[in-house]
Design a protein around this motif. Structure first.
Motif, PDB file in Angstrom:
ATOM      1  N   HIS A 102       0.842  -1.198   0.000  1.00 12.95           N
ATOM      2  CA  HIS A 102       0.000   0.000   0.000  1.00 12.95           C
ATOM      3  C   HIS A 102       0.869   1.237   0.000  1.00 12.95           C
ATOM      4  CE1 HIS A 102       1.138  -0.379   4.226  1.00 12.95           C
ATOM      5  NE2 HIS A 102       0.933   0.910   4.305  1.00 12.95           N
ATOM      6  N   GLN A 103       0.234   2.388  -0.235  1.00 11.39           N
ATOM      7  CA  GLN A 103       0.902   3.679  -0.091  1.00 11.39           C
ATOM      8  C   GLN A 103       0.331   4.405   1.110  1.00 11.39           C
ATOM      9  OE1 GLN A 103      -0.375   5.080  -4.031  1.00 11.39           O
ATOM     10  NE2 GLN A 103       1.750   5.669  -4.420  1.00 11.39           N
ATOM     11  N   ASP A 104       1.129   5.215   1.766  1.00 13.00           N
ATOM     12  CA  ASP A 104       0.631   6.148   2.779  1.00 13.00           C
ATOM     13  C   ASP A 104       0.235   7.422   2.027  1.00 13.00           C
ATOM     14  OD1 ASP A 104       1.570   4.169   4.431  1.00 13.00           O
ATOM     15  OD2 ASP A 104       2.754   5.491   5.696  1.00 13.00           O
ATOM     16  N   ARG A 105      -1.059   7.563   1.764  1.00 16.17           N
ATOM     17  CA  ARG A 105      -1.466   8.706   0.942  1.00 16.17           C
ATOM     18  C   ARG A 105      -2.673   9.433   1.503  1.00 16.17           C
ATOM     19  NH1 ARG A 105      -3.098   6.994  -4.841  1.00 16.17           N
ATOM     20  NH2 ARG A 105      -3.917   9.083  -4.701  1.00 16.17           N
ATOM     21  N   ASP A 106      -2.908   9.292   2.783  1.00 13.43           N
ATOM     22  CA  ASP A 106      -4.045   9.960   3.396  1.00 13.43           C
ATOM     23  C   ASP A 106      -3.635  11.247   4.109  1.00 13.43           C
ATOM     24  OD1 ASP A 106      -5.829   7.879   2.587  1.00 13.43           O
ATOM     25  OD2 ASP A 106      -4.906   6.640   4.134  1.00 13.43           O
ATOM     26  N   GLU A 107      -2.380  11.660   3.899  1.00 12.87           N
ATOM     27  CA  GLU A 107      -1.875  12.872   4.518  1.00 12.87           C
ATOM     28  C   GLU A 107      -1.933  14.018   3.507  1.00 12.87           C
ATOM     29  OE1 GLU A 107       0.113  10.076   4.052  1.00 12.87           O
ATOM     30  OE2 GLU A 107      -0.657   9.147   5.876  1.00 12.87           O
ATOM     31  N   GLU A 108      -2.298  15.204   3.990  1.00 12.09           N
ATOM     32  CA  GLU A 108      -2.227  16.399   3.124  1.00 12.09           C
ATOM     33  C   GLU A 108      -0.774  16.736   2.848  1.00 12.09           C
ATOM     34  OE1 GLU A 108      -5.781  18.768   5.368  1.00 12.09           O
ATOM     35  OE2 GLU A 108      -3.952  19.910   4.902  1.00 12.09           O
ATOM     36  N   THR A 110       2.463  15.762   2.051  1.00 13.57           N
ATOM     37  CA  THR A 110       3.222  14.620   1.544  1.00 13.57           C
ATOM     38  C   THR A 110       4.703  14.968   1.401  1.00 13.57           C
ATOM     39  OG1 THR A 110       2.580  15.290  -0.685  1.00 13.57           O
ATOM     40  CG2 THR A 110       1.279  13.560   0.363  1.00 13.57           C
ATOM     41  N   ARG A 130       6.568   4.240  -6.595  1.00  9.28           N
ATOM     42  CA  ARG A 130       5.284   4.923  -6.517  1.00  9.28           C
ATOM     43  C   ARG A 130       4.224   4.234  -7.356  1.00  9.28           C
ATOM     44  NH1 ARG A 130       8.520  10.360  -7.103  1.00  9.28           N
ATOM     45  NH2 ARG A 130       9.539   8.839  -8.430  1.00  9.28           N
ATOM     46  N   ARG A 154       8.868   8.427  -0.390  1.00  9.50           N
ATOM     47  CA  ARG A 154       7.745   8.831   0.463  1.00  9.50           C
ATOM     48  C   ARG A 154       6.436   8.170   0.020  1.00  9.50           C
ATOM     49  NH1 ARG A 154       3.722   9.422   2.403  1.00  9.50           N
ATOM     50  NH2 ARG A 154       2.826  11.041   3.736  1.00  9.50           N
ATOM     51  N   MET A 155       6.230   8.115  -1.279  1.00 10.35           N
ATOM     52  CA  MET A 155       4.987   7.553  -1.809  1.00 10.35           C
ATOM     53  C   MET A 155       5.162   6.124  -2.328  1.00 10.35           C
ATOM     54  SD  MET A 155       2.596   9.382  -1.177  1.00 10.35           S
ATOM     55  CE  MET A 155       1.897  10.990  -1.046  1.00 10.35           C
ATOM     56  N   ARG A 182       3.674  10.368  11.468  1.00 11.77           N
ATOM     57  CA  ARG A 182       3.310  11.121  10.274  1.00 11.77           C
ATOM     58  C   ARG A 182       2.876  12.544  10.596  1.00 11.77           C
ATOM     59  NH1 ARG A 182      -0.563   6.145   8.806  1.00 11.77           N
ATOM     60  NH2 ARG A 182       1.022   4.722   8.038  1.00 11.77           N
TER      61      ARG A 182
END
Length: 187
Positions: A102-108, A110, A130, A154-155, A182
């Motif tokens: 998965h990606q950590d992508r729920d943060e504004e 980044t 990515r 990061r992504m 995070r």
DNA sequence: AAGTACCG
DNA sequence: AAGC
């Protein structure tokens, strides 16, 4: 080792106040194999409605416990990021637990790195790019290791393929705890 | 329909 | 059985 024990004691106190919960996949409701809790002003949760950060525990409705000073220090030492972390996701892996890519992508925010701390049993960690179907490689992560996902990584897609039971005595039993720090909002 | 922190 |  003493630092790890100290950190573990903090985490146990947090879990006492904010009990581990079983997240489920959005839409399908399929449970994750890991259990979760959080500390800090925001916590990551997943339920039938989706993934999000929220200020309170999904079952107790209480605010998440404060982030321990040790974790704020770790963030300061390892990231050179000007803003403090807002969420520390606590993932509890029983020996059979895994975490799909998965990606950590729920943060504004980044731009902020993601910092991870491993406690307890070793695991096989998988890191890609990515792109979901990009090439991946996997490596061992062990108790006390700190890993940062920053810059191009990061992504990157990542996950936990396997826990190796009884490879650490830190927890007093088999299993692994991962802490993920995070920054969520931009300012 | 994609997409997927699930799944095999 | 992992690594894919």
């Amino acid at each position: 080792m003493a630092r790890q024990q100290e950190l573990l004691a903090e985490i146990r106190a947090i879990i006492h106040a904010a009990p581990l919960f079983q997240p489920v996949m959005p839409r399908t409701g399929k449970p994750f194999s890991v259990k979760m809790s959080n500390c800090g002003p925001l916590g990551w949760v997943s339920d039938i409605d989706g993934y999000r950060y929220q200020p309170t525990h999904p079952r107790t409705g209480e605010p998440w416990p404060a982030m321990p000073g040790m974790l704020l220090e770790l963030w300061r030492e390892h990231t050179a990021y000007p803003l403090p972390p807002q969420a520390c996701l606590i993932n509890w892996y029983e020996p059979q637990a895994r975490m799909g890519l998965h990606q950590d992508r729920d943060e504004e925010d980044t731009d902020a790195p993601v910092l991870s701390v491993s406690l307890g049993d070793r695991c096989r960690f998988r890191l890609g790019t990515r792109e979901r179907k990009g090439p991946t490689h996997s490596f061992l992560l062990e108790s006390g290791e700190v890993m940062m996902l920053a810059g191009a990584n990061r992504m990157a897609f990542h996950g936990v393929e396997r826990i190796y039971p009884a490879t650490s005595t830190l927890l007093g039993r088999s299993g692994r705890i991962n802490l993920t720090l995070r920054r969520v909002t931009r300012a």
